[in-house]
Design a protein around this motif. Structure first.
Motif, PDB file in Angstrom:
ATOM      1  N   LYS A   6      -6.351 -25.232  18.247  1.00  0.00           N
ATOM      2  CA  LYS A   6      -5.821 -24.395  17.177  1.00  0.00           C
ATOM      3  C   LYS A   6      -6.689 -24.516  15.941  1.00  0.00           C
ATOM      4  N   ILE A   7      -6.996 -23.394  15.327  1.00  0.00           N
ATOM      5  CA  ILE A   7      -7.799 -23.390  14.111  1.00  0.00           C
ATOM      6  C   ILE A   7      -6.944 -23.849  12.936  1.00  0.00           C
ATOM      7  N   VAL A   8      -7.459 -24.769  12.186  1.00  0.00           N
ATOM      8  CA  VAL A   8      -6.734 -25.258  11.013  1.00  0.00           C
ATOM      9  C   VAL A   8      -6.762 -24.201   9.927  1.00  0.00           C
ATOM     10  N   SER A   9      -5.626 -23.937   9.323  1.00  0.00           N
ATOM     11  CA  SER A   9      -5.536 -22.915   8.284  1.00  0.00           C
ATOM     12  C   SER A   9      -6.459 -23.243   7.126  1.00  0.00           C
ATOM     13  N   LYS A  10      -7.171 -22.223   6.665  1.00  0.00           N
ATOM     14  CA  LYS A  10      -8.078 -22.391   5.529  1.00  0.00           C
ATOM     15  C   LYS A  10      -7.421 -21.979   4.219  1.00  0.00           C
ATOM     16  N   CYS A  11      -6.212 -21.434   4.320  1.00  0.00           N
ATOM     17  CA  CYS A  11      -5.572 -20.893   3.123  1.00  0.00           C
ATOM     18  C   CYS A  11      -4.294 -21.645   2.766  1.00  0.00           C
ATOM     19  N   GLY A  12      -4.097 -22.780   3.386  1.00  0.00           N
ATOM     20  CA  GLY A  12      -2.855 -23.499   3.174  1.00  0.00           C
ATOM     21  C   GLY A  12      -2.744 -24.183   1.835  1.00  0.00           C
ATOM     22  N   ASN A  13      -3.842 -24.305   1.118  1.00  0.00           N
ATOM     23  CA  ASN A  13      -3.821 -25.013  -0.160  1.00  0.00           C
ATOM     24  C   ASN A  13      -3.781 -24.046  -1.341  1.00  0.00           C
ATOM     25  N   GLY A  14      -3.092 -22.965  -1.162  1.00  0.00           N
ATOM     26  CA  GLY A  14      -2.952 -22.009  -2.251  1.00  0.00           C
ATOM     27  C   GLY A  14      -4.080 -21.004  -2.355  1.00  0.00           C
ATOM     28  N   LYS A  15      -5.044 -21.066  -1.430  1.00  0.00           N
ATOM     29  CA  LYS A  15      -6.140 -20.104  -1.456  1.00  0.00           C
ATOM     30  C   LYS A  15      -5.648 -18.744  -0.966  1.00  0.00           C
ATOM     31  N   LYS A  16      -6.264 -17.692  -1.498  1.00  0.00           N
ATOM     32  CA  LYS A  16      -5.874 -16.355  -1.074  1.00  0.00           C
ATOM     33  C   LYS A  16      -6.419 -16.061   0.318  1.00  0.00           C
ATOM     34  N   LYS A  17      -5.774 -15.129   0.980  1.00  0.00           N
ATOM     35  CA  LYS A  17      -6.245 -14.721   2.293  1.00  0.00           C
ATOM     36  C   LYS A  17      -7.605 -14.045   2.200  1.00  0.00           C
ATOM     37  N   ILE A  18      -8.366 -14.131   3.274  1.00  0.00           N
ATOM     38  CA  ILE A  18      -9.618 -13.383   3.374  1.00  0.00           C
ATOM     39  C   ILE A  18      -9.256 -11.927   3.676  1.00  0.00           C
ATOM     40  N   LYS A  19      -9.747 -11.043   2.845  1.00  0.00           N
ATOM     41  CA  LYS A  19      -9.409  -9.626   2.972  1.00  0.00           C
ATOM     42  C   LYS A  19     -10.544  -8.897   3.698  1.00  0.00           C
ATOM     43  N   VAL A  20     -10.229  -8.395   4.887  1.00  0.00           N
ATOM     44  CA  VAL A  20     -11.231  -7.765   5.751  1.00  0.00           C
ATOM     45  C   VAL A  20     -11.038  -6.253   5.740  1.00  0.00           C
ATOM     46  N   GLY A  21     -12.111  -5.531   5.474  1.00  0.00           N
ATOM     47  CA  GLY A  21     -12.113  -4.079   5.599  1.00  0.00           C
ATOM     48  C   GLY A  21     -12.691  -3.707   6.959  1.00  0.00           C
ATOM     49  N   LEU A  22     -11.843  -3.188   7.855  1.00  0.00           N
ATOM     50  CA  LEU A  22     -12.276  -2.820   9.200  1.00  0.00           C
ATOM     51  C   LEU A  22     -12.776  -1.382   9.201  1.00  0.00           C
ATOM     52  N   ILE A  23     -14.077  -1.216   9.362  1.00  0.00           N
ATOM     53  CA  ILE A  23     -14.708   0.107   9.312  1.00  0.00           C
ATOM     54  C   ILE A  23     -14.706   0.724  10.704  1.00  0.00           C
ATOM     55  N   ILE A  24     -13.990   1.821  10.843  1.00  0.00           N
ATOM     56  CA  ILE A  24     -13.852   2.489  12.144  1.00  0.00           C
ATOM     57  C   ILE A  24     -13.482   3.940  11.869  1.00  0.00           C
ATOM     58  N   ASP A  25     -13.838   4.849  12.765  1.00  0.00           N
ATOM     59  CA  ASP A  25     -13.481   6.250  12.513  1.00  0.00           C
ATOM     60  C   ASP A  25     -12.349   6.739  13.408  1.00  0.00           C
ATOM     61  N   GLU A  26     -11.761   5.833  14.202  1.00  0.00           N
ATOM     62  CA  GLU A  26     -10.614   6.226  15.015  1.00  0.00           C
ATOM     63  C   GLU A  26      -9.688   5.029  15.177  1.00  0.00           C
ATOM     64  N   PHE A  27      -8.403   5.315  15.402  1.00  0.00           N
ATOM     65  CA  PHE A  27      -7.409   4.253  15.531  1.00  0.00           C
ATOM     66  C   PHE A  27      -6.465   4.591  16.672  1.00  0.00           C
ATOM     67  N   PHE A  28      -7.043   4.953  17.776  1.00  0.00           N
ATOM     68  CA  PHE A  28      -6.351   5.253  19.027  1.00  0.00           C
ATOM     69  C   PHE A  28      -5.176   6.198  18.817  1.00  0.00           C
ATOM     70  N   GLY A  29      -5.511   7.377  18.280  1.00  0.00           N
ATOM     71  CA  GLY A  29      -4.534   8.444  18.134  1.00  0.00           C
ATOM     72  C   GLY A  29      -3.788   8.480  16.819  1.00  0.00           C
ATOM     73  N   ALA A  30      -3.765   7.376  16.095  1.00  0.00           N
ATOM     74  CA  ALA A  30      -3.044   7.337  14.824  1.00  0.00           C
ATOM     75  C   ALA A  30      -3.826   8.064  13.740  1.00  0.00           C
ATOM     76  N   ALA A  31      -3.104   8.605  12.757  1.00  0.00           N
ATOM     77  CA  ALA A  31      -3.712   9.297  11.616  1.00  0.00           C
ATOM     78  C   ALA A  31      -4.683  10.395  12.067  1.00  0.00           C
ATOM     79  N   GLU A  32      -4.291  11.099  13.129  1.00  0.00           N
ATOM     80  CA  GLU A  32      -5.051  12.235  13.657  1.00  0.00           C
ATOM     81  C   GLU A  32      -6.461  11.818  14.095  1.00  0.00           C
ATOM     82  N   THR A  33      -6.579  10.645  14.692  1.00  0.00           N
ATOM     83  CA  THR A  33      -7.865  10.194  15.205  1.00  0.00           C
ATOM     84  C   THR A  33      -7.883  10.275  16.725  1.00  0.00           C
ATOM     85  N   ALA A  34      -9.071  10.076  17.305  1.00  0.00           N
ATOM     86  CA  ALA A  34      -9.250  10.205  18.750  1.00  0.00           C
ATOM     87  C   ALA A  34      -8.719   8.988  19.503  1.00  0.00           C
TER      88      ALA A  34
END
Length: 398
Positions: A6-34
């Motif tokens: 198990k990976i030890v949490s890196k944010c347990g000491n009050g640190k903010k979550k890592i915010k990831v922007g997932l770049i993709i042009d489709e989301f398997f049918g959602a939001a009118e995508t392919a």
């Protein structure tokens, strides 16, 4: 199966979550995508499993669709409890929007458009590029041998040059779903031959309750994927026509260039042992994967399709003219390279199918080996461990 601590949490000491922007042009049918493979990975695995107490993910689908309101405002969607955005169409508004969002890092499944990265003003921001299906010019040369209904090319040097630019500035971490794709990525993005590319195979949900010995397979052969030119679904139909003793099921639907693709497939709707069941998900799709003895892939081009992994996880062996990561030859029959429309090569598939269907002992040995392979290499648990570590280390090295 490999065991992951198990990976030890890196944010347990009050640190903010890592915010990831997932770049993709489709989301398997959602939001009118392919309904494509990239969108399947994004929706069914990355956005579903990756977020935890350390990581949050927002999906970036490109430019806003609304012509006027979308010029200066983003478009927001909520799907499966995941937030999706389309950015303002005005590049200055997009730059300001990204500055406010403060993503710690970007993650892309390949890279299908440049809009996010070209409007990111933070010169220290990094990208994790997950190599999935890089298509250099020589790959398009093969694809373009299809004449019946040519695939529309999306070769985009601007995107590839942008990746190269970020790479030269040490802003890209490359991971790859398959070793055989690395050279293609080097060629497409003009990378150094000694570039570091970490192996990170695609995950699938594995049914650990499935037992090949207790589940009786049927004389069913399936095609699983979008009905598009590059998939050459017409060859699957031609195979079915020559093998009336078996049932053939097309699982998938048209999306892009729907009318043209549907017109071609309409010619095969009167074949008595050929069934078009459309797009299926979850239990209905899984039942076909459990029952089928063979998955046929007739594509002019493939990387390593998720459909291969899903089929193999249920002991459904492969027949294909593509042999990614040697999976087809290892767990089925590779019929060799088939270019063009492929009508002159239908017998190659027919002979391979007959060979496997008539040899239960061989097919079952291959099927069990396939199940063991998938459990060892493509579990969600392994994926989460590896991808989270990539995110942590890449952010820490900024």
């Amino acid at each position: 199966m490999r065991y992951r601590d198990k990976i030890v949490s890196k944010c347990g000491n009050g640190k903010k979550k890592i915010k990831v922007g997932l770049i993709i042009d489709e989301f398997f049918g959602a939001a009118e995508t392919a309904y494509g493979g990239y969108g399947f990975l994004a929706r069914k695995y990355i956005a579903k499993y990756l977020p935890n107490e350390d990581i949050e993910i927002e999906v970036l689908l490109g430019k806003a669709q609304r012509r006027y309101l979308g010029k200066y405002f983003s478009e927001k969607y909520k799907v499966d409890n995941v937030t999706l955005y389309r950015l303002p169409r005005n590049k200055y508004a997009a730059k300001f929007w990204l500055k406010k969002k403060k993503y710690d890092i970007y993650l892309s499944i390949e890279l299908t458009y440049s809009y996010v990265l070209e409007n990111e003003c933070d010169v220290n921001k990094k990208l994790i590029l997950w190599i999935q299906d890089p298509r250099p010019v020589y790959e398009w040369d093969e694809i373009n041998t299809v004449q019946l209904f040519p695939e529309k090319s999306y070769y985009n040097p601007n995107v590839y040059n942008l990746v190269n630019n970020w790479y030269k500035k040490n802003r890209v971490k490359f991971v790859s779903q398959g070793y055989f794709l690395n050279q293609k990525a080097i060629d497409l993005y003009n990378l150094d031959t000694d570039v570091s590319i970490q192996y990170l195979p695609n995950p699938i949900d594995i049914d650990h309750n499935f037992s090949l010995s207790s589940h009786e397979k049927k004389n069913i052969i399936i095609f699983l994927g979008r009905i598009e030119s590059v998939k050459r679904g017409w060859l699957f139909c031609e195979i079915a026509k020559q093998m009336p003793q078996y049932e053939f099921y097309v699982i998938g639907q048209t999306f892009r260039e729907k009318e043209e693709n549907s017109a071609i497939m309409q010619n095969y709707k009167n074949i008595s042992n050929l069934f078009f069941v459309g797009h299926l998900e979850d239990e209905r799709k899984e039942q076909f994967l459990k029952d089928a003895k063979i998955l046929i892939n007739t594509s002019i081009h493939e990387a390593l399709p998720v459909s291969f992994l899903e089929a193999l996880s249920y002991g459904t062996v492969l027949v294909s003219n593509r042999n990614p990561e040697n999976l087809t030859s290892q767990f089925g029959i590779h019929v060799g390279n088939v270019l063009g429309d492929g009508f002159d090569k239908v017998d190659l598939y027919v002979n391979a199918i007959q060979e496997l269907m008539c040899d239960d002992v061989r097919r079952n040995i291959l099927a069990q080996a396939a199940i063991d392979y998938i459990k060892d290499r493509h579990s969600v648990e392994n994926f989460l461990y590896d991808m989270r570590n990539v995110i942590f280390t890449t952010v820490d090295n900024e």
